[in-house]
Design a protein around this motif. Sequence first.
Motif, PDB file in Angstrom:
ATOM      1  N   SER A  23      23.145  19.412  -6.262  1.00  0.00           N
ATOM      2  CA  SER A  23      22.017  19.972  -7.007  1.00  0.00           C
ATOM      3  C   SER A  23      21.960  19.414  -8.417  1.00  0.00           C
ATOM      4  O   SER A  23      20.879  19.208  -8.969  1.00  0.00           O
ATOM      5  CB  SER A  23      22.121  21.491  -7.096  1.00  0.00           C
ATOM      6  OG  SER A  23      22.562  22.020  -5.899  1.00  0.00           O
ATOM      7  N   THR A  24      23.133  19.183  -9.008  1.00  0.00           N
ATOM      8  CA  THR A  24      23.142  18.621 -10.367  1.00  0.00           C
ATOM      9  C   THR A  24      22.479  17.245 -10.353  1.00  0.00           C
ATOM     10  O   THR A  24      21.602  16.964 -11.186  1.00  0.00           O
ATOM     11  CB  THR A  24      24.583  18.496 -10.900  1.00  0.00           C
ATOM     12  OG1 THR A  24      25.186  19.785 -10.855  1.00  0.00           O
ATOM     13  CG2 THR A  24      24.598  17.979 -12.322  1.00  0.00           C
ATOM     14  N   LEU A  28      18.956  16.548 -12.132  1.00  0.00           N
ATOM     15  CA  LEU A  28      18.905  15.584 -13.239  1.00  0.00           C
ATOM     16  C   LEU A  28      17.861  14.512 -12.958  1.00  0.00           C
ATOM     17  O   LEU A  28      17.098  14.130 -13.853  1.00  0.00           O
ATOM     18  CB  LEU A  28      20.268  14.937 -13.477  1.00  0.00           C
ATOM     19  CG  LEU A  28      21.344  15.801 -14.135  1.00  0.00           C
ATOM     20  CD1 LEU A  28      22.641  15.032 -14.285  1.00  0.00           C
ATOM     21  CD2 LEU A  28      20.891  16.306 -15.505  1.00  0.00           C
ATOM     22  N   LEU A  29      17.839  14.056 -11.694  1.00  0.00           N
ATOM     23  CA  LEU A  29      16.854  13.030 -11.327  1.00  0.00           C
ATOM     24  C   LEU A  29      15.432  13.533 -11.558  1.00  0.00           C
ATOM     25  O   LEU A  29      14.555  12.786 -12.005  1.00  0.00           O
ATOM     26  CB  LEU A  29      17.027  12.609  -9.870  1.00  0.00           C
ATOM     27  CG  LEU A  29      18.252  11.733  -9.579  1.00  0.00           C
ATOM     28  CD1 LEU A  29      18.392  11.465  -8.087  1.00  0.00           C
ATOM     29  CD2 LEU A  29      18.154  10.414 -10.350  1.00  0.00           C
ATOM     30  N   LEU A  30      15.217  14.813 -11.274  1.00  0.00           N
ATOM     31  CA  LEU A  30      13.882  15.387 -11.488  1.00  0.00           C
ATOM     32  C   LEU A  30      13.663  15.756 -12.949  1.00  0.00           C
ATOM     33  O   LEU A  30      12.603  15.508 -13.524  1.00  0.00           O
ATOM     34  CB  LEU A  30      13.707  16.647 -10.627  1.00  0.00           C
ATOM     35  CG  LEU A  30      13.683  16.483  -9.108  1.00  0.00           C
ATOM     36  CD1 LEU A  30      13.723  17.856  -8.434  1.00  0.00           C
ATOM     37  CD2 LEU A  30      12.435  15.729  -8.683  1.00  0.00           C
ATOM     38  N   GLY A  31      14.676  16.379 -13.553  1.00  0.00           N
ATOM     39  CA  GLY A  31      14.505  17.000 -14.871  1.00  0.00           C
ATOM     40  C   GLY A  31      14.535  16.023 -16.034  1.00  0.00           C
ATOM     41  O   GLY A  31      13.808  16.213 -17.012  1.00  0.00           O
ATOM     42  N   LEU A  96      18.226  25.141  -5.299  1.00  0.00           N
ATOM     43  CA  LEU A  96      19.032  25.018  -6.513  1.00  0.00           C
ATOM     44  C   LEU A  96      18.459  23.936  -7.432  1.00  0.00           C
ATOM     45  O   LEU A  96      18.357  24.134  -8.646  1.00  0.00           O
ATOM     46  CB  LEU A  96      20.480  24.656  -6.157  1.00  0.00           C
ATOM     47  CG  LEU A  96      21.357  25.813  -5.663  1.00  0.00           C
ATOM     48  CD1 LEU A  96      22.698  25.276  -5.164  1.00  0.00           C
ATOM     49  CD2 LEU A  96      21.588  26.826  -6.771  1.00  0.00           C
ATOM     50  N   SER A  97      18.044  22.823  -6.844  1.00  0.00           N
ATOM     51  CA  SER A  97      17.490  21.740  -7.660  1.00  0.00           C
ATOM     52  C   SER A  97      16.149  22.138  -8.248  1.00  0.00           C
ATOM     53  O   SER A  97      15.861  21.847  -9.414  1.00  0.00           O
ATOM     54  CB  SER A  97      17.314  20.477  -6.816  1.00  0.00           C
ATOM     55  OG  SER A  97      18.525  20.161  -6.196  1.00  0.00           O
ATOM     56  N   THR A 153      23.829  23.100 -17.676  1.00  0.00           N
ATOM     57  CA  THR A 153      23.113  23.056 -16.398  1.00  0.00           C
ATOM     58  C   THR A 153      24.083  23.253 -15.231  1.00  0.00           C
ATOM     59  O   THR A 153      23.818  24.054 -14.328  1.00  0.00           O
ATOM     60  CB  THR A 153      22.410  21.699 -16.230  1.00  0.00           C
ATOM     61  OG1 THR A 153      21.625  21.460 -17.387  1.00  0.00           O
ATOM     62  CG2 THR A 153      21.537  21.674 -15.008  1.00  0.00           C
ATOM     63  N   ILE A 154      25.196  22.528 -15.266  1.00  0.00           N
ATOM     64  CA  ILE A 154      26.157  22.622 -14.156  1.00  0.00           C
ATOM     65  C   ILE A 154      26.679  24.049 -14.032  1.00  0.00           C
ATOM     66  O   ILE A 154      26.757  24.607 -12.937  1.00  0.00           O
ATOM     67  CB  ILE A 154      27.320  21.618 -14.356  1.00  0.00           C
ATOM     68  CG1 ILE A 154      26.780  20.180 -14.331  1.00  0.00           C
ATOM     69  CG2 ILE A 154      28.380  21.798 -13.272  1.00  0.00           C
ATOM     70  CD1 ILE A 154      27.801  19.130 -14.681  1.00  0.00           C
TER      71      ILE A 154
END
Lengths: 221, 331
Positions: A23-24, A28-31, A96-97, A153-154
């Motif tokens: 999910s991290t 991150l890829l999205l956020g 979660l993501s 975030t994590i």
Amino acid sequence: MFSDAIQMLIEPTFSTIYMVVGSTIVSLLLGVPLGILLCVTSAGNLIPKPMLNNILGRVINILRSFPFIILMILAFPLSRWIVGTSIGTTAAIVPLSVAAAPFVARIIETALKEVNPELIQAAKAMCSSNMQIIFKAMIPEAYPSLVSGVTLTIINIIGYSAMSGAVGGGGLGDVAIRYGYQRFRVDIMIGAVFAIILMVELTQFLGDRIVGNIMKKRGLI
Amino acid sequence: MIVLEKITKSYNGLQVLNDISLEIQPNVIHGIIGKSGAGKSTLLRLLSLLDAPDSGEIFFNGDRVDNLKGKELLNRRRQFGMIFQNFNLFSSRNVFRNVAYPLEIAGQDKKTIKNRVCELLDLVGLSDKVDYSISKLSGGQKQRVAIARALANYPKFLFCDEATSALDPQTTLSILQLIKDIRNKIGLTVVMITHQMEVVKETCDYASVIDDGKVIESDTVKNLVGFPHTKIAREFISTLNPFEEKALKKLSHNSIKCRLHFGSKSATKPILSQLIKEQQLDINILSGSMRTVNDEPFGELVLEFISPADNLDVAIEKLESQGITLERLDV
């Protein structure tokens, strides 16, 4: 009995780690791109686009206002579509993501906005393109805040992942509810909570360590 | 040569520049002095082509530049170097990589970058600080790094935006000297925006006084300081220390020169004229000034005593007993 509890916690611990890491990465890829976009399109920044900024901000706020437990259930169809199922650790990565990405976006935005605007002007005066300003000036300058943000975030995702256990996400939260709560296995409950605390502490420790090292390298502490 | 013709610029309805016409000769250091809000920084933004004027034209060596766009604009801007009041160095990069930044973004290869950076750090006298982090440097050293960075891509023009305003007087002088040396060494047109007359006096060949968005006076610094025509220019000139010790070297070496500092009490008494009468002294007044600090008058007087030395000792004692601080200026 105690070793039996530990035995039972090993596999869910790895499931949780898998969920959190997955999910991290996805969030991150999205956020991160969203966060960069939010920052640079804001008024007075690199590429002011008030309209886009406004819409983006609203969408992110709406996503962030959903209680996670509701978001999880709403994300079932999405999980089924992407992963093929809505049950299990891989499926849990989807909600979660979705929950963490807007949080990441805001954190990245805030960190990047801390970069001194004069520095950005200077980079501009040196004929940097917008991409060069973002990747060679803003992100490196904001690196310590960015790492702190990712740590946060994590830790958030670890908390959420325990919750997702309640609706078939697997992992430590799942074990804590099924064995600890429903079957009165206090040892398993304590073990699961302890494992989660350990993960949070470890994440925080590593995050602080990395930030400390960067600051030391820059001579700031 | 830079020529500005009838430049106007307003921000949010506020007229910042109001009909500015200016010529900047090649290979000179040209100071632009004005109070805060006079429009200096806006003028520099236009000169460095970070912003376009509302009306008027800007020419660099005869080419019109204020209406350039895209690649042409970028190519033109590559001929500029810029330094700032707050240095604006990257804390994420060490000294070497700060200077390397403009070369990196211009797409130079590693070897070229390394050679050029070493050359530049040598020029600004920081060869021994190559891998220092920025926060370990003093203000003066930071500005030296900034100068090296500004010169990386062989600019023809160097723009300085209050480059010494954050530095102490001594460091200011050393940075100004460096800029002068560099200009002499590599041939560079320097435009210095400042509010300190000291900076103009120390460094510039030409200066323009701007006030309320207009150039009110523009001349060689020598003419400007010698014969200021406007009130604002005179105000700036009076901020200079009225007395320069090096002027004493031009005077006779047999006499004794002193600087007298009057406190608020003694500043209003006719102490000096009493002394002249009592001690039969011959005194030559070299310089004098009055200032107020917290609304109290303070005076400074530089005198040349032409009397014999034994009279003088009595006189000095007398002055000191009246609460006057006396400073021998031995040259």
